[in-house]
Design a protein around this motif. Structure first.
Motif, PDB file in Angstrom:
ATOM      1  N   GLN A 100      43.472  51.561  48.744  1.00 27.17           N
ATOM      2  CA  GLN A 100      44.356  51.983  49.924  1.00 27.17           C
ATOM      3  C   GLN A 100      43.504  52.046  51.172  1.00 27.17           C
ATOM      4  OE1 GLN A 100      47.301  54.991  49.391  1.00 27.17           O
ATOM      5  NE2 GLN A 100      47.266  54.677  47.025  1.00 27.17           N
ATOM      6  N   GLN A 101      42.091  51.984  50.853  1.00 32.46           N
ATOM      7  CA  GLN A 101      41.031  52.196  52.094  1.00 32.46           C
ATOM      8  C   GLN A 101      40.797  50.821  52.547  1.00 32.46           C
ATOM      9  OE1 GLN A 101      39.795  55.319  53.190  1.00 32.46           O
ATOM     10  NE2 GLN A 101      41.282  55.990  51.527  1.00 32.46           N
ATOM     11  N   PRO A 102      40.510  50.501  53.733  1.00 34.96           N
ATOM     12  CA  PRO A 102      40.181  49.375  54.218  1.00 34.96           C
ATOM     13  C   PRO A 102      38.849  49.045  53.557  1.00 34.96           C
ATOM     14  CG  PRO A 102      40.569  50.801  56.053  1.00 34.96           C
ATOM     15  CD  PRO A 102      40.827  51.511  54.722  1.00 34.96           C
ATOM     16  N   PRO A 103      38.501  47.552  53.236  1.00 38.90           N
ATOM     17  CA  PRO A 103      39.243  46.638  53.564  1.00 38.90           C
ATOM     18  C   PRO A 103      40.198  46.099  52.349  1.00 38.90           C
ATOM     19  CG  PRO A 103      37.178  45.981  52.651  1.00 38.90           C
ATOM     20  CD  PRO A 103      37.152  47.373  52.856  1.00 38.90           C
ATOM     21  N   LEU A 104      39.992  46.881  51.557  1.00 43.58           N
ATOM     22  CA  LEU A 104      41.009  46.432  50.199  1.00 43.58           C
ATOM     23  C   LEU A 104      42.317  46.863  50.501  1.00 43.58           C
ATOM     24  CD1 LEU A 104      39.116  47.397  46.818  1.00 43.58           C
ATOM     25  CD2 LEU A 104      40.069  45.053  47.691  1.00 43.58           C
ATOM     26  N   GLY A 105      42.572  48.061  51.214  1.00 43.59           N
ATOM     27  CA  GLY A 105      44.009  48.510  51.563  1.00 43.59           C
ATOM     28  C   GLY A 105      44.917  47.605  52.190  1.00 43.59           C
ATOM     29  N   GLU A 106      44.016  46.547  52.858  1.00 47.45           N
ATOM     30  CA  GLU A 106      44.841  45.632  53.884  1.00 47.45           C
ATOM     31  C   GLU A 106      45.112  44.558  53.294  1.00 47.45           C
ATOM     32  OE1 GLU A 106      41.841  45.729  56.692  1.00 47.45           O
ATOM     33  OE2 GLU A 106      42.153  47.716  57.153  1.00 47.45           O
TER      34      GLU A 106
END
Length: 185
Positions: A100-106
């Motif tokens: 859920q954290q950027p950059p993966l979350g996006e």
């Protein structure tokens, strides 16, 4: 809230999902369904993530690791050898937080839990757990690993993306089932 968490598995009549680190059956069409469901996204700019325990990771033949076109997450309390593009996490909560954290979350559309038994069991109790895609293999196989009991909060439903009715391959009959968590519970 971040991406939805779905579980996907195939289980035989006694809810067995594996024996000695392998699937008890060979069903190419069912494996293609697994690949399609865990890879396909509605948004072409996003990917899905697959979360698995260490034993599930190690049961995937080397030539198929990591699973293509998906973010692979392996859960292990010990440091194990994984490819550079595989996320290694010590817990399911840690994996969900990192996804859920950027950059993966996006970039993550759906998170799929693909095994094993203890990861399925833990996932069922998470608030993010939305659906269970369970292939009901209509035969009895010797197994040493089992899918956990489906909680009463999950109700059977029809999903237009899932083939309906009984399927058959190599003389083995099976049916795709989808369960969704009743949000009232």
């Amino acid at each position: 809230m971040g991406p939805r968490l779905n579980l996907i598995a195939a289980a035989c009549e006694n809810m067995g999902i594996g024996i000695k680190g392998r699937l008890p059956w060979k069903l190419k069409s069912e494996m293609a369904y697994f690949t399609k469901m865990t890879s396909q996204t509605k948004d072409p700019n996003k990917k899905n993530a697959v979360i698995m325990g260490r034993k599930t990771w190690q049961s995937i033949p080397l030539k198929y690791r990591p699973l293509a076109d998906r973010v692979n997450v392996v859960l292990s309390s010990n440091k194990i050898e994984v490819d550079d593009d595989v996320l290694l996490c010590s817990s399911l909560e840690m994996a969900m937080a990192q996804l859920q954290q950027p950059p993966l979350g996006e970039t993550i559309e759906t998170v799929w839990v693909i095994g094993g038994s203890s990861v399925y069991k833990e996932s069922l109790n998470m608030p993010e757990c939305h659906r269970i895609y369970l292939t009901n293999v209509k035969a009895l196989y010797e197994c040493d690993t089992f899918f956990p009991e489906i909680l009463p909060a999950f109700k059977l439903l029809q999903d237009p993306d899932v083939p309906q009715g009984e399927q058959e391959e190599n003389g083995v009959k099976y049916e795709y089932k989808v369960y969704e968590k009743d949000l009232k519970d």
